[in-house]
Design an enzyme around this catalytic site. Structure first.
Site, PDB file in Angstrom:
ATOM      1  N   TYR A  61       0.850  -1.129   0.174  1.00 38.95           N
ATOM      2  CA  TYR A  61       0.117   0.072   0.147  1.00 38.95           C
ATOM      3  C   TYR A  61       0.898   1.136  -0.097  1.00 38.95           C
ATOM      4  CZ  TYR A  61      -3.626  -3.242   1.247  1.00 38.95           C
ATOM      5  OH  TYR A  61      -4.422  -4.364   1.345  1.00 38.95           O
ATOM      6  N   ASN A  85     -12.612  -0.942  -4.439  1.00 37.63           N
ATOM      7  CA  ASN A  85     -12.251  -1.341  -5.957  1.00 37.63           C
ATOM      8  C   ASN A  85     -13.323  -1.839  -6.788  1.00 37.63           C
ATOM      9  OD1 ASN A  85     -10.972  -2.336  -8.222  1.00 37.63           O
ATOM     10  ND2 ASN A  85     -10.142  -4.154  -7.046  1.00 37.63           N
ATOM     11  N   CYS A 116      -6.095  -6.514  -7.096  1.00 37.39           N
ATOM     12  CA  CYS A 116      -5.677  -5.911  -5.563  1.00 37.39           C
ATOM     13  C   CYS A 116      -5.436  -6.915  -4.641  1.00 37.39           C
ATOM     14  CB  CYS A 116      -7.171  -5.368  -5.184  1.00 37.39           C
ATOM     15  SG  CYS A 116      -8.646  -6.503  -5.460  1.00 37.39           S
ATOM     16  N   HIS A 117      -5.324  -8.062  -5.101  1.00 39.89           N
ATOM     17  CA  HIS A 117      -5.060  -9.223  -4.360  1.00 39.89           C
ATOM     18  C   HIS A 117      -3.381  -9.173  -3.980  1.00 39.89           C
ATOM     19  CE1 HIS A 117      -4.870 -11.157  -8.080  1.00 39.89           C
ATOM     20  NE2 HIS A 117      -3.760 -11.782  -7.832  1.00 39.89           N
ATOM     21  N   GLU A 165      -0.533 -17.930  -7.923  1.00 39.24           N
ATOM     22  CA  GLU A 165       0.379 -17.443  -8.727  1.00 39.24           C
ATOM     23  C   GLU A 165       1.783 -17.633  -8.374  1.00 39.24           C
ATOM     24  OE1 GLU A 165      -2.464 -13.354  -9.514  1.00 39.24           O
ATOM     25  OE2 GLU A 165      -0.573 -13.230  -8.778  1.00 39.24           O
TER      26      GLU A 165
END
Length: 117
Positions: free
Chosen positions: A26, A49, A57-58, A86
């Site tokens: 952030y 969002n 955003c994750h 991921e």
DNA sequence: TTAATGACAATCG
DNA sequence: CCGATTGCCATTA
């Protein structure tokens, strides 16, 4: 003159620059957007969002290496799941290889060129 | 317009 | 290392 408020659309653009398998914070987003002290505000932006899941955003976590929030307390679990998917390993709500997965090479110049719908 | 809130961060004990 | 406190910024009521 124009307000000094943080640019929400710019934040989303910057966040889109974060490649898959990498994460940012952030604080880094706030800094890239030109508001180094608006980390908390960025959190508020992610919370609302409207462009999810177009905006990853994750991939935004705490500067401390912890996951942070994601919707409710149950959302953090989903966040960890997405990151693991991921290739980002999460252990006990904390990133294992945070320093190596951290992404900060934002291109604000390019981000300013295009606008979000 | 003022007060309260929150997906943050740095400092202190 | 961990928990509590303070500071910051934008949004929402």
């Amino acid at each position: 003159m124009g307000k000094d408020k943080i640019r929400i659309d710019l934040v989303y653009k910057l966040l889109k620059q974060v490649p898959k398998g990498r994460v940012t914070t952030y604080k880094a987003l706030a800094r890239a957007a030109g508001h180094p002290a608006a980390a908390r505000a960025v959190g508020g932006i992610m919370r609302r969002n409207p462009y999810a899941p177009a905006v990853p955003c994750h991939r935004v976590v705490y500067s401390d290496g912890r996951l942070g929030g994601f919707g409710g307390s149950r959302g953090v679990e989903a966040k960890a799941e997405l990151l693991e998917k991921e290739g980002v390993k999460v252990k006990d709500g904390r990133l294992v290889d945070f320093a190596n997965r951290y992404f900060d090479a934002f291109s604000v110049h390019i981000a300013e060129k295009s606008r979000l719908p």
